[in-house]
Design an enzyme around this catalytic site. Sequence first.
Site, PDB file in Angstrom:
ATOM      1  N   THR A  93     -30.832 -11.687 -17.462  1.00  0.00           N
ATOM      2  CA  THR A  93     -29.439 -11.204 -17.463  1.00  0.00           C
ATOM      3  C   THR A  93     -28.721 -11.255 -18.647  1.00  0.00           C
ATOM      4  OG1 THR A  93     -29.145 -12.154 -15.178  1.00  0.00           O
ATOM      5  CG2 THR A  93     -27.314 -11.719 -16.417  1.00  0.00           C
ATOM      6  N   LYS A 168     -25.736  -6.206 -12.608  1.00  0.00           N
ATOM      7  CA  LYS A 168     -26.108  -7.437 -12.395  1.00  0.00           C
ATOM      8  C   LYS A 168     -24.616  -8.142 -12.718  1.00  0.00           C
ATOM      9  CE  LYS A 168     -27.848 -11.465 -11.872  1.00  0.00           C
ATOM     10  NZ  LYS A 168     -28.965 -11.894 -12.574  1.00  0.00           N
ATOM     11  N   LYS A 236     -22.465 -18.587 -18.577  1.00  0.00           N
ATOM     12  CA  LYS A 236     -22.761 -17.491 -19.407  1.00  0.00           C
ATOM     13  C   LYS A 236     -22.482 -16.101 -18.995  1.00  0.00           C
ATOM     14  CE  LYS A 236     -26.770 -15.740 -19.367  1.00  0.00           C
ATOM     15  NZ  LYS A 236     -27.500 -14.852 -18.903  1.00  0.00           N
TER      16      LYS A 236
END
Length: 289
Positions: A93, A168, A236
Amino acid sequence: MDRLKDNVALGFIGMGHMGSHMAARLISSGYPVTVYDRSKEKSQVESPRELAAQSEVVMISVTDDAAVEQVTSEPDGALAGLRKGSRIIDLSTVSPGASRRLYKAARDKGAAMIDAAVSGSVPQVDQGSLVIFVGGDQETYQQCRSILQVLGQHIFYMGSSGMGTSMKLVVNTLLGLGMQARAEAIALGEKAGLEKNLILEVLEQTAVVSPSQKSKLANVKNDRYQTLFALSLMHKDLGLVMRQAAEISVSMPATAAAEQMYTAAMAKGQDEDFSVVIRFMQQLAGVSD
């Protein structure tokens, strides 16, 4: 073009929670897999460069943009050992920009790359039921599809390079915001005088809590937050979302607030499963056990 043959030599970079289970599942499905991790005791080769030199497909599952840059672009990185005609599948990711940079760098080496971001955690890896979002050339995706099918039950081709990682970020926006909303709702109910376990029992029977989210409510009931998806990783990801939103001028005020609450939870040292934000909100409300 035909898909890659099942006996293709795979190299897998990143032996964390997700990567180690992905590699194990690929091995159990009959693929020859060589692994590399920045923790040397988990590695079978000395460097990503050595791994890439002996692999037809290099798969990557690491933490963030900086980690992808390190394992691919440094002098001993995978790009330095990449074979002409080989392929990279990046399952990490990361930002769409990072995906596009790696796509271009692979193409400059005569290779190909797809971003194949995944939704799900370790149990879904072990079941082969991840949801996978793919960006890159359609031809490369079709060649790599049989590998991805070992890991995922639902695979979506989203478009050009970076579109898999973009999807995502969309998914994790909802994931992060949803957990913050549940944290606030539970804290509200407890502070209003409702009994915690009764709140959780009711929520489990409502349509607002999906089957996959019920395990997170169990974390609250037991006050144990075993890490399946770390709070630091969700923090994050929300940072990636906010940077992408700024680049393309999308207002995301609720996401910005959620990111700040995750920041505050991390500042208090609460880096367990990201559902621990529920306990953090209980503490702020003065209703924690």
